[in-house]
Design an enzyme around this catalytic site. Structure first.
Site, mmCIF file in Angstrom:
data_model
loop_
_atom_site.group_PDB
_atom_site.id
_atom_site.type_symbol
_atom_site.label_atom_id
_atom_site.label_comp_id
_atom_site.label_asym_id
_atom_site.label_seq_id
_atom_site.Cartn_x
_atom_site.Cartn_y
_atom_site.Cartn_z
ATOM 1 N N ARG A 16 0.863 -1.173 0.000
ATOM 2 C CA ARG A 16 0.000 0.000 0.000
ATOM 3 C C ARG A 16 0.905 1.229 0.000
ATOM 4 N NH1 ARG A 16 -3.904 2.315 4.867
ATOM 5 N NH2 ARG A 16 -4.793 4.028 3.639
ATOM 6 N N HIS A 17 0.451 2.301 -0.619
ATOM 7 C CA HIS A 17 1.224 3.542 -0.622
ATOM 8 C C HIS A 17 1.455 4.038 0.804
ATOM 9 C CE1 HIS A 17 -2.368 5.729 0.517
ATOM 10 N NE2 HIS A 17 -3.020 5.028 -0.402
ATOM 11 N N ARG A 20 -0.186 9.772 3.029
ATOM 12 C CA ARG A 20 -0.645 10.772 2.065
ATOM 13 C C ARG A 20 -1.489 11.824 2.779
ATOM 14 N NH1 ARG A 20 -5.856 9.776 2.204
ATOM 15 N NH2 ARG A 20 -6.728 7.670 2.057
ATOM 16 N N ARG A 90 0.805 9.187 -5.395
ATOM 17 C CA ARG A 90 1.170 8.567 -4.116
ATOM 18 C C ARG A 90 1.716 7.151 -4.278
ATOM 19 N NH1 ARG A 90 -4.307 9.252 -4.278
ATOM 20 N NH2 ARG A 90 -5.709 7.471 -4.068
ATOM 21 N N GLU A 195 -16.147 3.831 -8.064
ATOM 22 C CA GLU A 195 -15.814 3.032 -6.892
ATOM 23 C C GLU A 195 -17.075 2.730 -6.093
ATOM 24 O OE1 GLU A 195 -13.116 3.823 -2.984
ATOM 25 O OE2 GLU A 195 -12.154 4.182 -4.932
ATOM 26 N N ASP A 286 -5.051 0.214 -0.179
ATOM 27 C CA ASP A 286 -5.667 -0.684 0.803
ATOM 28 C C ASP A 286 -6.732 -1.547 0.141
ATOM 29 O OD1 ASP A 286 -7.345 1.490 0.375
ATOM 30 O OD2 ASP A 286 -7.580 1.997 2.493
ATOM 31 N N SER A 287 -7.482 -0.950 -0.796
ATOM 32 C CA SER A 287 -8.507 -1.719 -1.509
ATOM 33 C C SER A 287 -7.874 -2.846 -2.322
ATOM 34 C CB SER A 287 -9.323 -0.803 -2.428
ATOM 35 O OG SER A 287 -8.486 -0.124 -3.347
#
Length: 387
Positions: A16-17, A20, A90, A195, A286-287
């Site tokens: 995950r990034h 942010r 990100r 989304e 995260d998704s």
């Protein structure tokens, strides 16, 4: 059998990034949910922050040492690594900082498909099939999860706490709905190429909790983190349940996870079958992680020393090992992540000061006494998605 009889052969790291700023599309939610002034940020919305980059470089430094400990060593002349990120600032920046921390001075490209801020389908959580059948399948997953865990009922204390922190009763949102925070109507937004969203207190709650977490991880002054109203670990644990349940219901639910992860899983399968690139680093969201773990039927888990199920900057490391004696291949997956405290204090990481490691379990498979699964147990799951 001794663990030193296993040699790490190949890894696919899905990260995950890093830290942010809040996302631009959540700002309206936040401003309507509270009359209080939200702290300002010195980066564009949705961008990796400078602090986020520093923590990712720390993580990369540790990762290179961990790989070397597993006898996987890179050379500047032949860096045996492939890096691919979603085409958002990100995620690309996270990959760049990870690579710089791990292998500074090496000529390692960070690959991404589009211009910055265009979503790559491999990482896109948007609805691809908005048929009534698909929507009903997700609603059934959500309903089944709620029946099993009484999610919406159990979130009532977290909603009450969040309502107090936000001063919700004096907000535009309260003026609009004229009801308690927990009683704002739920509705599933399920539209092709958008989304999915579980509108209502969960969607508003995840925006607010996410903003508080980003303030905390960014080491804002304590009086600015949720306006100084979160004073204990117990409060964090309760509030973050809103975030965890939202991610689980909307992205981890099996019906949508399998559809959203198909392209990614095919990519992972291809990477594992390539002879080159022992190290493969993918950077998403995260998704992305929640959907992958749901699609491949990993068991539920609780990460030690961390309230989030998909912590910021955390990575799932899919590992293929070879048994030196028999030559057979084996599988292990770990969630490697910074603890709640490590993120807040921005602790440098190295092999003597590591991040957290948590071994993930496969459902309907049996690990050996050393914690390894037969490679076939994992590969069979990948092949289900092969087109």
């Amino acid at each position: 059998m001794k663990k030193d009889q296993y040699q790490l052969d190949k890894v696919v790291i899905l990260s995950r990034h890093g830290i942010r700023t809040p996302l631009a599309n959540t700002i309206e939610f936040l401003e309507k949910a509270s009359p209080l002034k939200w702290p300002s940020w010195d980066h564009a919305y949705g961008y990796l922050t400078t602090r986020g980059g520093v923590l990712e470089s720390y993580f990369g430094h540790y990762l290179s040492q961990w790989l070397e400990q597993q006898n996987i060593r890179l050379t500047p002349e032949n860096p045996d690594i492939y890096v691919y990120a979603n085409s958002l600032q990100r995620t690309v920046a996270t990959a760049q900082f990870l690579v710089t921390g791990a292998f500074a001075g090496y000529d390692i490209p960070v690959n991404h498909k589009y211009t910055i801020e265009k979503m790559d389908p491999i990482f896109d959580p948007s609805v691809q099939d908005d048929s009534p059948e698909s929507k009903q399948a997700l609603l059934k997953d959500i309903d089944d999860a709620d029946k099993a865990e009484s999610i919406f009922k159990n979130l009532a204390p977290a909603y009450a706490m969040l309502s107090d922190i936000l001063d919700y009763k004096n907000s535009q949102l309260y003026a609009e709905y004229q009801c308690d925070f927990a009683d704002i109507p739920y509705d599933l937004h399920f539209v092709k190429d958008e989304e999915p969203e579980l509108l209502g207190p969960l969607a508003i709650g995840i925006c607010a909790v996410d903003a508080f977490l980003l303030q905390y991880y960014s080491a804002f002054p304590k009086e600015q983190i949720a306006w100084g109203k979160i004073t204990s670990q117990e409060q964090w644990q309760q509030l973050i349940q809103i975030r965890n349940h939202y991610i689980n219901l909307v992205f981890h639910s099996r019906s949508i996870a399998r559809k959203n992860s198909a392209l990614l899983i095919n990519m992972i399968d291809d990477l594992l079958h390539q002879k080159n690139n022992k190290i493969n680093l993918l950077v998403g969201h995260d998704s992305t992680i929640a959907a992958l773990l749901g699609a491949l039927d990993f068991a539920e888990y609780q990460l030690p020393n961390q309230c989030e199920n998909t912590p910021i900057g955390g990575m799932v490391i899919l590992q293929r090992y070879r048994n030196k004696a028999s030559g057979e291949y084996l599988f292990k997956a770990e969630y490697v992540y910074q603890s709640f405290e490590q993120l807040y204090t921005a602790q440098p990481l190295d092999i003597n000061h590591p991040p957290q490691h948590y071994q993930l379990q496969l459902k309907n498979a049996v690990a050996n006494s050393d914690g390894f699964y037969q490679w076939q147990d994992f590969e069979t799951r990948l092949k289900e998605f092969k087109k």
